[in-house]
Design an enzyme around this catalytic site. Structure first.
Site, short mmCIF file in Angstrom:
data_model
loop_
_atom_site.label_atom_id
_atom_site.label_comp_id
_atom_site.label_asym_id
_atom_site.label_seq_id
_atom_site.Cartn_x
_atom_site.Cartn_y
_atom_site.Cartn_z
N ASP A 146 24.85 -7.22 -37.66
CA ASP A 146 25.18 -8.46 -36.94
C ASP A 146 24.48 -9.61 -37.65
OD1 ASP A 146 25.43 -10.59 -35.15
OD2 ASP A 146 25.44 -9.25 -33.42
N ASP B 164 28.81 -9.39 -45.67
CA ASP B 164 29.86 -10.30 -46.16
C ASP B 164 29.61 -11.73 -45.68
OD1 ASP B 164 30.39 -9.43 -43.50
OD2 ASP B 164 32.43 -10.22 -43.65
N GLU C 275 33.75 -4.61 -43.76
CA GLU C 275 33.94 -4.97 -45.17
C GLU C 275 35.37 -5.40 -45.42
OE1 GLU C 275 33.09 -3.29 -49.67
OE2 GLU C 275 32.68 -2.02 -47.94
N ASP D 74 18.20 2.17 -29.94
CA ASP D 74 17.57 1.19 -30.82
C ASP D 74 16.78 1.93 -31.91
OD1 ASP D 74 16.22 -0.91 -32.01
OD2 ASP D 74 15.40 -1.71 -30.15
N LYS E 279 24.11 -18.43 -36.64
CA LYS E 279 23.48 -19.71 -36.34
C LYS E 279 22.00 -19.65 -36.70
CE LYS E 279 26.71 -20.84 -32.63
NZ LYS E 279 26.89 -21.14 -31.19
#
Length: 226
Positions: free
Chosen positions: A136, A172, A207, A113, A140
């Site tokens: 990521d 994107d 991409e 991390d 939602k």
């Protein structure tokens, strides 16, 4: 009426920006055991002269995946040392193998991390640039708190960038781009320019997948203000 963005100035307890699920293959374990030691960061605070044997620009890539962008940057900028960070061990193993095949000498790898690394081991004003390519998106809205770009992460990154340092973001996913614009506008510590795609970055991976599906790639170049 558009809802106001949620501005998390402190990290939420137990909220991760990634999903820690994968299985290591024997090949992954072999690559990590044989290739990582030569590219791993030394323990303790990151001191470039001690870690890399020289003093030069240090560039951190967050969520480097299979390493295509990190390797390309390292090849195009031999004067810089690139630290590629990702939690996904199989991807890290593939990056290590690709870096060896490409003969990259200035790529360093941290499996884990990035937030503990930045908080505990990277000193203020150490980094020339931070790259965040196709993170990521957590598309939602109820998962927006898991998106990496938040007020507390921008504060942390800004503190670790050297004067005039640059944060580059590419996505994107329109909702994520909008989220980043809102968070950056609320933060106010960067001069943000859109549309500048770095020529050195390969167009494979997320991409290429996004473009195949007709999505638009948003590029944000965020320069730290004095």
């Amino acid at each position: 009426m558009a809802s106001r963005p949620v501005l998390d100035h402190e990290p939420r307890e137990g909220v991760r920006t990634f999903t820690p699920r994968w299985r290591n293959s024997p090949l992954t374990d072999e690559r990590m055991a044989t290739l990582l030691p030569a590219r791993a960061l030394p323990e303790g605070p990151l001191v470039p002269t001690e870690a890399f044997g020289r003093s030069g620009p240090v560039v951190l890539e967050i969520g480097s995946g299979h390493g295509a962008a990190a390797i390309a940057y390292a090849l195009a900028h031999p004067e810089a040392d690139v630290v590629a960070v990702d939690v996904h061990v199989p991807g890290v193993a593939r990056m290590l193998a690709a870096a060896e095949e490409a003969g990259v000498a200035n790529l360093w790898v941290h499996p884990g991390d990035v937030l503990p690394l930045l908080r505990a081991r990277v000193e203020p004003a150490t980094l020339a640039a931070v790259h965040l390519f196709f993170p990521d998106p957590w598309p939602k809205q109820r998962h927006a708190k898991r998106r990496f770009v938040q007020q507390h992460t921008l504060t942390l990154i800004a503190s670790r960038l050297a004067p005039g340092g640059v944060l580059r973001i590419a996505t994107d996913i329109d909702a994520y781009a909008r989220h980043c614009r809102e968070q950056l506008a609320a933060f106010g510590g960067f001069d943000v320019v859109e549309g500048e795609r770095p020529a050195w970055r390969p167009d494979d991976g997320f991409e290429a997948k996004g473009l195949r599906h007709g999505r638009t790639v948003s590029e944000l170049r965020c320069t730290l203000l004095p």
